[in-house]
Design a protein around this motif. Structure first.
Motif, PDB file in Angstrom:
ATOM      1  N   ALA A  44       0.853  -1.193   0.000  1.00  0.00           N
ATOM      2  CA  ALA A  44       0.000   0.000   0.000  1.00  0.00           C
ATOM      3  C   ALA A  44       0.888   1.242   0.000  1.00  0.00           C
ATOM      4  N   SER A  50       0.800   5.850  -1.018  1.00  0.00           N
ATOM      5  CA  SER A  50       0.103   7.052  -1.465  1.00  0.00           C
ATOM      6  C   SER A  50       1.036   7.755  -2.443  1.00  0.00           C
ATOM      7  N   VAL A  54      -9.173  -1.772  -9.689  1.00  0.00           N
ATOM      8  CA  VAL A  54      -8.057  -2.005 -10.622  1.00  0.00           C
ATOM      9  C   VAL A  54      -8.118  -3.439 -11.143  1.00  0.00           C
ATOM     10  N   TRP A  65      -2.338  -3.702 -14.328  1.00  0.00           N
ATOM     11  CA  TRP A  65      -1.480  -2.556 -14.582  1.00  0.00           C
ATOM     12  C   TRP A  65      -0.175  -3.027 -15.203  1.00  0.00           C
ATOM     13  N   LEU A 100      -1.616  -1.825  -5.513  1.00  0.00           N
ATOM     14  CA  LEU A 100      -1.630  -2.433  -6.844  1.00  0.00           C
ATOM     15  C   LEU A 100      -1.564  -3.954  -6.732  1.00  0.00           C
ATOM     16  N   VAL A 153      -3.318   3.438  -1.982  1.00  0.00           N
ATOM     17  CA  VAL A 153      -3.427   2.618  -3.190  1.00  0.00           C
ATOM     18  C   VAL A 153      -2.687   1.304  -2.973  1.00  0.00           C
ATOM     19  N   THR A 204      -3.239  10.995  -4.134  1.00  0.00           N
ATOM     20  CA  THR A 204      -4.073   9.804  -3.985  1.00  0.00           C
ATOM     21  C   THR A 204      -3.526   9.007  -2.816  1.00  0.00           C
ATOM     22  N   ASP A 206     -11.229   4.641  -9.784  1.00  0.00           N
ATOM     23  CA  ASP A 206     -11.531   3.908  -8.550  1.00  0.00           C
ATOM     24  C   ASP A 206     -10.450   2.861  -8.331  1.00  0.00           C
ATOM     25  N   TRP A 207      -9.536   3.156  -7.406  1.00  0.00           N
ATOM     26  CA  TRP A 207      -8.401   2.268  -7.171  1.00  0.00           C
ATOM     27  C   TRP A 207      -8.812   0.931  -6.583  1.00  0.00           C
TER      28      TRP A 207
END
Length: 139
Positions: free
Chosen positions: A19, A21, A59, A62, A34, A32, A29, A55-56
Motif C-alpha cells: 500500500a 500514497s 483495478v 497494470w 496495486l 493505493v 491519492t 476507482d483504485w
C-alpha cells in the motif's frame, strides 16, 4: 474498462504489504494497493486498467509504461475459492432435499459454476492484458 496513464511524481506512506500514497500532476491519492503488491518509484509511468474510472478499488491490472510486464488482479485459482465455499452446502442441500439425484444435480451445478467462473476470468484477463499492452507508449 477504463485505461489510464498515470505518472507517479512522488511516493509516500509506502507500507510493506504494497500500500502507498502518491502525487501525480498536483493531485494526491492515498492508500493505493496495486496487484502484485508493488510500490512504484517516483518518475514511473503506470498504465492502469480500471473497472470504474479512477476507482483504485476496481483495478483490473497494470503495467509499467516503460515496458514492464502486465500484472492482473484476477487469478482464476483464487477466485474459485468463492465457489468452493458454496459447494459443500449446495451438495449437502442437494442430497438432503433430493437424495442421490439431488446430490448429482447439485454436483453438476457446482462444476458448471466453476467452469463458467474460470472461463469468465480468463476472458476478462485476456481483454485487460490486450488493453494494457496496446496502450500508447510513454511520451
Amino acid at each position: 474498462m477504463h485505461i489510464e496513464r498515470i505518472r507517479i511524481d512522488r511516493v509516500f506512506d509506502a507500507r510493506a504489504r504494497g500500500a502507498f500514497s502518491f502525487d501525480s500532476g498536483g493531485a494526491v491519492t492515498y492508500g493505493v494497493a496495486l496487484p502484485g503488491k508493488v510500490v512504484p518509484k517516483a518518475g514511473t509511468v503506470l498504465v492502469v486498467a480500471f473497472a470504474r474510472p479512477g476507482d483504485w478499488a476496481s483495478v483490473l491490472g497494470w503495467r509499467d509504461a516503460a515496458g514492464g510486464k502486465v500484472v492482473l488482479s484476477h487469478r482464476w485459482w483464487s477466485e474459485v475459492d468463492t465457489v468452493y465455499d458454496l459447494a459443500l452446502p449446495a451438495l449437502a442441500a442437494g442430497v438432503v432435499l433430493g437424495g442421490a439425484a439431488g446430490g448429482v444435480a447439485a454436483l453438476v451445478a457446482v462444476v458448471a459454476a466453476v467452469v463458467w467462473m474460470v472461463a469468465w476470468i480468463v476472458r476478462l484477463n485476456r481483454r485487460v492484458r490486450a488493453a494494457l499492452l496496446n496502450a500508447p507508449a510513454p511520451e
